[in-house]
Motif scaffolding. Structure first.
Motif, PDB file in Angstrom:
ATOM      1  N   LYS A 181       0.806  -1.224   0.000  1.00  0.00           N
ATOM      2  CA  LYS A 181       0.000   0.000   0.000  1.00  0.00           C
ATOM      3  C   LYS A 181       0.839   1.274   0.000  1.00  0.00           C
ATOM      4  O   LYS A 181       0.299   2.368   0.117  1.00  0.00           O
ATOM      5  CB  LYS A 181      -0.946  -0.006   1.204  1.00  0.00           C
ATOM      6  CG  LYS A 181      -2.003  -1.107   1.141  1.00  0.00           C
ATOM      7  CD  LYS A 181      -2.928  -1.059   2.345  1.00  0.00           C
ATOM      8  CE  LYS A 181      -3.977  -2.166   2.265  1.00  0.00           C
ATOM      9  NZ  LYS A 181      -4.864  -2.158   3.458  1.00  0.00           N
ATOM     10  N   PHE A 183       3.914   3.916  -1.716  1.00  0.00           N
ATOM     11  CA  PHE A 183       4.284   4.487  -3.016  1.00  0.00           C
ATOM     12  C   PHE A 183       5.068   3.452  -3.824  1.00  0.00           C
ATOM     13  O   PHE A 183       5.884   2.722  -3.251  1.00  0.00           O
ATOM     14  CB  PHE A 183       5.125   5.739  -2.773  1.00  0.00           C
ATOM     15  CG  PHE A 183       5.614   6.416  -4.018  1.00  0.00           C
ATOM     16  CD1 PHE A 183       4.849   7.400  -4.615  1.00  0.00           C
ATOM     17  CD2 PHE A 183       6.837   6.074  -4.581  1.00  0.00           C
ATOM     18  CE1 PHE A 183       5.308   8.032  -5.777  1.00  0.00           C
ATOM     19  CE2 PHE A 183       7.293   6.692  -5.733  1.00  0.00           C
ATOM     20  CZ  PHE A 183       6.524   7.678  -6.331  1.00  0.00           C
ATOM     21  N   VAL A 185       1.492   4.336  -6.072  1.00  0.00           N
ATOM     22  CA  VAL A 185       0.120   3.831  -6.034  1.00  0.00           C
ATOM     23  C   VAL A 185      -0.103   2.830  -7.158  1.00  0.00           C
ATOM     24  O   VAL A 185      -0.666   1.755  -6.955  1.00  0.00           O
ATOM     25  CB  VAL A 185      -0.882   5.002  -6.126  1.00  0.00           C
ATOM     26  CG1 VAL A 185      -2.304   4.465  -6.205  1.00  0.00           C
ATOM     27  CG2 VAL A 185      -0.724   5.932  -4.924  1.00  0.00           C
ATOM     28  N   ARG A 186       0.345   3.201  -8.351  1.00  0.00           N
ATOM     29  CA  ARG A 186       0.249   2.294  -9.503  1.00  0.00           C
ATOM     30  C   ARG A 186       1.555   1.523  -9.617  1.00  0.00           C
ATOM     31  O   ARG A 186       2.595   2.090  -9.920  1.00  0.00           O
ATOM     32  CB  ARG A 186      -0.020   3.075 -10.787  1.00  0.00           C
ATOM     33  CG  ARG A 186      -1.380   3.740 -10.816  1.00  0.00           C
ATOM     34  CD  ARG A 186      -1.616   4.403 -12.158  1.00  0.00           C
ATOM     35  NE  ARG A 186      -2.928   5.026 -12.229  1.00  0.00           N
ATOM     36  CZ  ARG A 186      -3.391   5.685 -13.297  1.00  0.00           C
ATOM     37  NH1 ARG A 186      -2.633   5.794 -14.386  1.00  0.00           N
ATOM     38  NH2 ARG A 186      -4.593   6.232 -13.274  1.00  0.00           N
TER      39      ARG A 186
END
Length: 297
Positions: A181, A183, A185-186
């Motif tokens: 969860k 960095f 996000v993608r």
């Protein structure tokens, strides 16, 4: 003997408006001296542009070299690319490449910078300007120093840039064990990704590592391991979401080195992430990583 690649220009003044501080790259050398552990320091040369262009978009490389990185890319990086930042961004890949060359001679060597695993083809990101891991790995293979390289990324953040830049290459295996969860996000797709739950502690983390790493080493059989040895999985890290202790980081690094040395595989480490208001404490975590890796040779 611990072999460390370091250059005074790894240290750069903080850029206006950014929280990122470059002083830990000097503080790590101070921390090493404080331990009184003997080590040999070597200065790298800047990575020749031909090898940077082989991985990054030459138009983006031009922006870095001419200090014309547009504001939107500077925001994505997290700081402006100044003359000093540009110089260290060329030295860092040179340092990772040199650490790898030294590791092939001595079994282990450390770059006291590097691990810039978020930098993408046409932009930097996440405090990373140029991807030293991808650049060094590509050069080492192209020049015949290795046929297969494992990039083992144990930073708390996924190595999305490295995964993207090296996607589809059968001669470079990218393994990222990170906080799912956190960095970025993608997430990109590494050869193998292991996303961990928030708060994962020493025992659970080491169980995952022991399950995954031996299989990858045996199946892929790399000639060299480039180890992104971020210390940000530590429970006190400002940007981490995992809960490793000092003992957990120690066990992680020693396990990696023992598995590699048991198979005759040299390891070159890069510093990667480590964040906190007590910057000397972070520097000592990085220095301790280098020392214990060298102890396992």
């Amino acid at each position: 003997m611990l072999h460390v690649v370091h250059h005074p220009a790894y240290v750069s003044p903080a850029t206006l408006g950014s929280r990122f501080r470059f002083d830990k790259y000097g503080l790590v050398m101070e921390a090493l001296h404080e331990t009184a552990v003997p080590f040999h320091s070597v200065e790298p040369e800047p990575m020749p542009r031909i090898w940077i262009d082989a991985v990054h978009d030459p138009a983006y490389v031009d922006e870095v070299l001419t200090l014309t990185v547009p504001p939107e890319k500077a925001r994505r990086i997290g700081f402006a690319v100044t003359e000093r930042v540009m110089r260290r961004s060329l030295l860092s890949p040179g340092g990772t490449w040199l650490a790898a060359k030294l590791a092939m001679i001595h079994g282990y060597a450390a770059n006291a910078a590097g691990g810039s695993h978020h930098a993408l083809a046409d932009t930097g990101a996440g405090y990373c300007v140029l991807n030293d891991l991808a650049i060094a790995a590509n050069r080492l293979i192209a020049e015949g120093d290795a046929a297969r390289i494992l990039i083992l990324d144990l930073d708390v953040h996924q190595g999305d840039g490295t995964a993207s830049l090296l996607a589809g290459r059968a001669d470079i295996f990218t393994l990222s064990i990170h906080a799912e969860k956190n960095f970025p996000v993608r997430k990109a797709r590494s050869t193998l990704d292991i996303g961990l739950d928030d708060g994962t502690g020493d025992d659970a983390y080491l169980t995952v590592l022991a399950d995954v790493l031996p299989r990858v080493l045996d199946d892929f059989a790399p000639d060299l391991i480039l180890y992104q040895a971020g210390v940000d999985p530590h429970g006190e890290d400002r940007l981490g979401r995992l809960a490793l202790t000092d003992a957990g980081l120690d066990a992680r690094d020693r396990y990696v080195m023992r598995q590699a040395r048991g198979r005759g595989m040299p390891v070159a480490s890069t510093m990667g992430g480590g964040y906190g208001e007590d910057r000397m404490a972070v520097a000592h975590r990085h220095a301790a990583c280098m020392i214990r890796m060298a102890q396992e040779i």
